[in-house]
Structures are given as structure tokens and as C-alpha cells.
Design a protein around this motif. Structure first.
Motif, PDB file in Angstrom:
ATOM      1  N   ASN A   9      38.948  47.540  21.436  1.00  0.00           N
ATOM      2  CA  ASN A   9      39.645  46.406  22.076  1.00  0.00           C
ATOM      3  C   ASN A   9      39.280  46.285  23.556  1.00  0.00           C
ATOM      4  OD1 ASN A   9      40.980  48.756  22.731  1.00  0.00           O
ATOM      5  ND2 ASN A   9      43.032  47.974  22.432  1.00  0.00           N
ATOM      6  N   GLN A  10      39.107  47.428  24.221  1.00  0.00           N
ATOM      7  CA  GLN A  10      38.731  47.399  25.647  1.00  0.00           C
ATOM      8  C   GLN A  10      37.247  47.070  25.813  1.00  0.00           C
ATOM      9  OE1 GLN A  10      40.730  47.649  28.166  1.00  0.00           O
ATOM     10  NE2 GLN A  10      42.584  48.561  27.328  1.00  0.00           N
ATOM     11  N   ILE A  41      45.633  37.415  30.277  1.00  0.00           N
ATOM     12  CA  ILE A  41      44.179  37.381  30.115  1.00  0.00           C
ATOM     13  C   ILE A  41      43.800  36.069  29.432  1.00  0.00           C
ATOM     14  CG2 ILE A  41      43.986  39.874  30.217  1.00  0.00           C
ATOM     15  CD1 ILE A  41      43.685  40.054  27.301  1.00  0.00           C
ATOM     16  N   TYR A  65      43.782  43.392  19.212  1.00  0.00           N
ATOM     17  CA  TYR A  65      43.138  44.111  18.111  1.00  0.00           C
ATOM     18  C   TYR A  65      43.992  45.239  17.549  1.00  0.00           C
ATOM     19  CZ  TYR A  65      38.969  41.615  19.560  1.00  0.00           C
ATOM     20  OH  TYR A  65      38.080  40.627  19.870  1.00  0.00           O
ATOM     21  N   PRO A  79      47.831  51.259  28.386  1.00  0.00           N
ATOM     22  CA  PRO A  79      46.539  50.766  28.858  1.00  0.00           C
ATOM     23  C   PRO A  79      46.036  49.485  28.198  1.00  0.00           C
ATOM     24  CG  PRO A  79      46.227  52.596  27.354  1.00  0.00           C
ATOM     25  CD  PRO A  79      47.697  52.472  27.559  1.00  0.00           C
ATOM     26  N   ASP A  80      46.457  49.197  26.985  1.00  0.00           N
ATOM     27  CA  ASP A  80      45.855  48.057  26.288  1.00  0.00           C
ATOM     28  C   ASP A  80      46.730  46.811  26.466  1.00  0.00           C
ATOM     29  OD1 ASP A  80      43.636  49.636  25.274  1.00  0.00           O
ATOM     30  OD2 ASP A  80      45.170  50.676  24.135  1.00  0.00           O
ATOM     31  N   ASP A 115      36.121  48.240  34.379  1.00  0.00           N
ATOM     32  CA  ASP A 115      35.918  46.998  35.120  1.00  0.00           C
ATOM     33  C   ASP A 115      35.815  47.273  36.606  1.00  0.00           C
ATOM     34  OD1 ASP A 115      38.502  47.853  35.295  1.00  0.00           O
ATOM     35  OD2 ASP A 115      39.377  45.859  35.303  1.00  0.00           O
ATOM     36  N   GLU A 162      49.420  46.418  22.113  1.00  0.00           N
ATOM     37  CA  GLU A 162      48.184  46.647  21.356  1.00  0.00           C
ATOM     38  C   GLU A 162      48.003  48.142  21.087  1.00  0.00           C
ATOM     39  OE1 GLU A 162      44.517  45.668  23.460  1.00  0.00           O
ATOM     40  OE2 GLU A 162      43.832  44.590  21.681  1.00  0.00           O
ATOM     41  N   ARG A 211      49.089  40.808  33.929  1.00  0.00           N
ATOM     42  CA  ARG A 211      48.391  39.539  34.171  1.00  0.00           C
ATOM     43  C   ARG A 211      47.948  38.962  32.838  1.00  0.00           C
ATOM     44  NH1 ARG A 211      42.581  41.923  35.547  1.00  0.00           N
ATOM     45  NH2 ARG A 211      43.063  43.989  34.795  1.00  0.00           N
ATOM     46  N   ARG A 215      36.084  43.439  25.480  1.00  0.00           N
ATOM     47  CA  ARG A 215      36.404  42.602  26.643  1.00  0.00           C
ATOM     48  C   ARG A 215      35.465  42.875  27.814  1.00  0.00           C
ATOM     49  NH1 ARG A 215      42.495  44.189  25.327  1.00  0.00           N
ATOM     50  NH2 ARG A 215      42.719  42.822  23.544  1.00  0.00           N
ATOM     51  N   GLN A 260      47.814  42.071  30.354  1.00  0.00           N
ATOM     52  CA  GLN A 260      47.258  43.398  30.647  1.00  0.00           C
ATOM     53  C   GLN A 260      47.994  43.985  31.851  1.00  0.00           C
ATOM     54  OE1 GLN A 260      44.080  44.729  29.157  1.00  0.00           O
ATOM     55  NE2 GLN A 260      44.858  46.599  30.101  1.00  0.00           N
ATOM     56  N   GLY A 265      46.865  47.638  37.591  1.00  0.00           N
ATOM     57  CA  GLY A 265      46.846  48.976  38.185  1.00  0.00           C
ATOM     58  C   GLY A 265      46.602  50.035  37.140  1.00  0.00           C
ATOM     59  N   ARG A 266      46.690  51.262  37.567  1.00  0.00           N
ATOM     60  CA  ARG A 266      46.500  52.371  36.631  1.00  0.00           C
ATOM     61  C   ARG A 266      47.798  53.160  36.565  1.00  0.00           C
ATOM     62  NH1 ARG A 266      41.590  53.715  35.077  1.00  0.00           N
ATOM     63  NH2 ARG A 266      41.905  55.942  35.166  1.00  0.00           N
ATOM     64  N   ALA A 277      36.803  40.577  34.684  1.00  0.00           N
ATOM     65  CA  ALA A 277      37.987  40.114  35.400  1.00  0.00           C
ATOM     66  C   ALA A 277      39.273  40.660  34.797  1.00  0.00           C
ATOM     67  CB  ALA A 277      38.012  38.595  35.406  1.00  0.00           C
ATOM     68  N   TYR A 278      39.262  40.985  33.528  1.00  0.00           N
ATOM     69  CA  TYR A 278      40.529  41.408  32.935  1.00  0.00           C
ATOM     70  C   TYR A 278      40.427  42.679  32.101  1.00  0.00           C
ATOM     71  CZ  TYR A 278      38.780  38.962  28.789  1.00  0.00           C
ATOM     72  OH  TYR A 278      38.036  38.549  27.732  1.00  0.00           O
ATOM     73  N   ALA A 279      39.367  43.415  32.293  1.00  0.00           N
ATOM     74  CA  ALA A 279      39.208  44.596  31.450  1.00  0.00           C
ATOM     75  C   ALA A 279      40.264  45.643  31.777  1.00  0.00           C
ATOM     76  CB  ALA A 279      37.833  45.187  31.618  1.00  0.00           C
ATOM     77  N   GLY A 280      40.393  46.579  30.913  1.00  0.00           N
ATOM     78  CA  GLY A 280      41.540  47.480  30.950  1.00  0.00           C
ATOM     79  C   GLY A 280      41.418  48.653  31.881  1.00  0.00           C
ATOM     80  N   THR A 281      42.316  49.587  31.681  1.00  0.00           N
ATOM     81  CA  THR A 281      42.460  50.651  32.641  1.00  0.00           C
ATOM     82  C   THR A 281      41.816  51.956  32.177  1.00  0.00           C
ATOM     83  OG1 THR A 281      44.612  51.034  31.674  1.00  0.00           O
ATOM     84  CG2 THR A 281      44.535  49.726  33.671  1.00  0.00           C
TER      85      THR A 281
END
Lengths: 128, 246
Positions: free
Chosen positions: A78-79, B207, B214, B87-88, A127, B104, B205, A82, B20, B23-24, A18-22
Motif C-alpha cells: 500500500n505504501q 490524499i 489496500y 503508518p498507513d 517520501d 488500512e 492529510r 503510492r 494519512q 509526521g512520524r 507528496a503523500y507517501a507514508g511514514t
């Protein structure tokens, strides 16, 4: 060490999505052929749980029967954590199947997108 | 904590936890100028002719995977406003006199003074990656002004080729716009490169509360160095380049 039940691992992975990164953003992914996904079956030589990328060194037996080593990179710890990955997810000697975006130039490298462990557990790099 | 500080702190919004980017932001960009950008995307900046040319040259390099990106060098901060395009995860530390944005994906840190001070006098400022930020609260919105940003070749907005000049000045409005959604409305004012202000929307958003943030030490095991031509290489565990193409 206690191993988490597979169902719990999968549940965690599902929740984490649900909240993983890009995804891989440390460098351009231009060197990988995004249109192609190859399947590599092999034995883990080394798992580097490091920044800016984690790496799976995989021993693969090629079609000619010779052993070759692949360097497959993925997201940072870190990604991955999650997404249900753990520092101990892979150990030397583990037999795994990887789906990989290979390097365009044919070198034995790429970016992993999905992994299937010997017990059938599937972990992803993104994700989506 | 003084009574004043306690009262001021009680009025501040709750931006706790880790966030987080939606989008990208790095890779998705619309192809045309103008029009409202979707969250997580961007339009092309309204460049003047000289900077349009510069952007097009950058975009061509990006296509060849040779556009130099500080994020890939594992050393210098990415600068503002790219700090909002990482990205993090993020943390926003809110206190009456100051707000910190911790990323991060380091090394990046924004300090925004909200104690009523103005930017320093001109002879006390020099361009830095994150510049100098002063802000104030408008209800639950943090509005801050960033100047003295090191630029014009030193920092980029994204790896698709967007750059700004050393005349860049950024106004940012940050507020919660929906549950667990923090929206940054960013206006880039750059008379050196742009014909009009350029607006970007970034959304974060929250998390889950138990999530940890980290360490991200980019030089820990960087097996993707950049060569003199700007190409990203791949190294084996022995440090040798495994790329076959030159």
C-alpha cells in the motif's frame, strides 16, 4: 504487456511523493544500522509484494567472487504503490542496484531505501 | 432514507477519501515533559512516580529493541488511542447515527455512536482494545468519549514505551482545521498513571481522491517474528533465522 514509459513512471513517482507514508512501522527498525548505507549490486532472485513487508531476494557476488543471497525488506505494498512501485517492478533476473540500511549484526539482510532499475529508473522507499 | 436522516446527513462534514497521518508519530517524541506538542510529535505523559518508573523501564527496553509491541505480533488490534498513531491510510465514514474510523493498517476499527446513546451500564461493559465510544457533533467537530479500554500491559501508545493504566478514559475532538486537514485533539485522562490530563495532537492529510485503500494482512508473509526475549528476528525465505547476533 505494455511497459509504462520511464518518464511517466518517474512522474508518477514524483507525484506520489507528496503523500507517501511514514515508513517501516510494523516492527522496530533497531536491527538496522541507520547510520550506514551500503550499495548492493545484484540480480533479483525473487520479489515478494506482500504484507507486512515487501522483500527483495538479491543474488550478490561478494568480493571473494562467491554468490550470496541477501534478504532486503521494505515497505508494504500500500505504501510502495503510492511511491510509484508496482507489483511487477521487479522480476527474477533483473539486474538492480540497491541502497540498503544493513543489519547491525552483519547478517545478509537489511532495509532498502532506494532502488535503481536496469533502465535507470530510481524508486524510493520513503517520501523524503 | 427518512426526511430526518437526510437532513441530519446534509449537515455532516465531508470527511470522504483517504487520509494519512502527518509526521512520524511512532518514532518522534520530545525528550521533556510538558509544553505544547508539535503536530506529529508528542511530549512525555505527566506520569505519577510509579508509572514514570514503568515508562523508564519500557524506554530502556525500547532502546534495546525489546519493547513488546502488539503491532509487530500481527494479531491483536493496537487499541485506542494508538489507533490514531498508525503508518498507513485512514478512512472516516460519517453517518448521522455513527462514525467509523477504518485503518488500512489492520485489524483496527473504531465505532463511535452519535445517536444520543450513553456508554452501557457498568455490568454491560468489559475492557476491549478499542473500548466503548459515544459522541456528538459540536458544529463541524465530532467530540467523542472512549472508556472501557483494555490496557495496563495489553496495549501501548507507541513503541517508545508510553503506556497507560486500565483507568484510561479518552476524550477526542476531530474536525477539519484547514483544507484537507483533519485534526484530532486527544485528551487522555488516566488517574491510574497520570497526575493530570495528557494532551496529544494528531493530524491527517487527505490524499488524492483516486487513491485506493489496500488490504493489510500482517500475517501474509511476516518474516519478522518476535522471539521470547522481545527481539525482532529476520527470516530467510526458507523460514530460517538469518540474524547472527543473539
Amino acid at each position: 504487456m505494455l511497459r509504462p514509459l520511464r518518464s511517466i513512471t518517474l512522474l508518477l513517482a514524483a507525484l506520489s511523493m507528496a503523500y507517501a507514508g511514514t515508513g517501516s512501522a510494523h516492527h522496530s527498525t533497531g536491527m538496522f544500522d541507520q547510520a550506514k548505507t551500503i550499495k548492493l549490486v545484484g540480480t533479483v532472485k525473487q520479489f515478494q509484494w506482500t504484507n507486512p513487508h515487501s522483500w527483495i531476494q538479491l543474488d550478490v557476488t561478494n568480493e571473494a567472487g562467491a554468490k550470496e543471497e541477501w534478504s532486503i525488506e521494505g515497505n508494504s505494498p500500500n505504501q510502495l504503490i503510492r511511491l510509484g512501485w508496482r507489483p511487477g517492478t521487479l522480476k527474477p533476473g533483473d539486474n538492480i542496484t540497491l541502497l540498503v540500511k544493513p543489519m547491525r549484526d552483519g547478517a545478509k539482510g537489511g532495509m532498502f531505501v532506494e532502488i535503481t532499475l536496469a533502465d535507470g529508473t530510481v524508486l524510493k522507499q520513503y517520501d523524503r | 432514507m427518512s426526511v430526518w436522516a437526510a437532513e441530519a446527513a446534509a449537515k455532516l462534514p465531508d470527511w470522504s477519501g483517504a487520509w494519512q497521518l502527518r509526521g512520524r508519530g511512532e518514532s518522534r517524541a520530545s525528550a521533556t515533559n510538558g509544553g505544547p506538542a508539535k503536530v506529529g510529535e508528542r511530549n512525555l505523559p505527566p506520569y505519577n512516580p510509579a508509572w514514570q518508573k514503568k515508562f523508564e523501564a519500557n524506554a530502556e527496553l525500547a532502546k534495546q529493541d525489546r519493547f513488546p509491541d502488539p503491532l509487530s505480533f500481527c494479531g491483536i488490534p493496537v487499541g485506542y488511542p494508538r489507533v490514531l498513531n498508525l503508518p498507513d491510510s485512514y478512512e472516516f465514514v460519517v453517518r448521522p447515527e455513527r462514525v467509523w474510523i477504518l485503518t488500512e493498517n489492520g485489524p483496527n476499527l473504531m465505532r463511535i455512536y452519535t445517536d444520543g446513546r450513553d456508554h452501557p451500564a457498568a455490568d454491560l461493559m468489559w475492557p476491549t482494545y478499542t473500548g466503548d465510544s459515544v459522541g456528538h457533533w459540536e458544529g463541524d467537530a465530532l467530540v467523542f468519549d472512549t472508556v472501557s479500554i483494555k490496557n495496563d500491559g495489553d496495549t501501548i501508545f507507541d513503541r517508545n514505551g508510553v503506556v497507560f493504566s486500565d483507568k484510561i478514559h479518552v476524550v477526542t475532538r476531530l474536525r477539519i482545521t484547514a483544507p484537507d486537514t483533519l485534526t484530532a485533539d486527544v485528551t487522555v485522562i488516566d488517574p491510574g498513571a497520570l497526575t493530570e490530563p495528557y494532551k496529544i495532537v494528531r493530524q491527517f492529510r487527505r490524499i488524492e481522491a483516486s487513491a485506493r485503500v489496500y488490504d493489510y494482512a500482517c500475517r501474509e508473509n511476516n518474516r519478522n517474528p518476535i522471539d521470547a526475549s522481545g527481539k525482532t528476528l529476520t527470516l530467510g525465505t526458507d523460514g530460517r533465522v538469518i540474524d547472527l547476533a543473539k
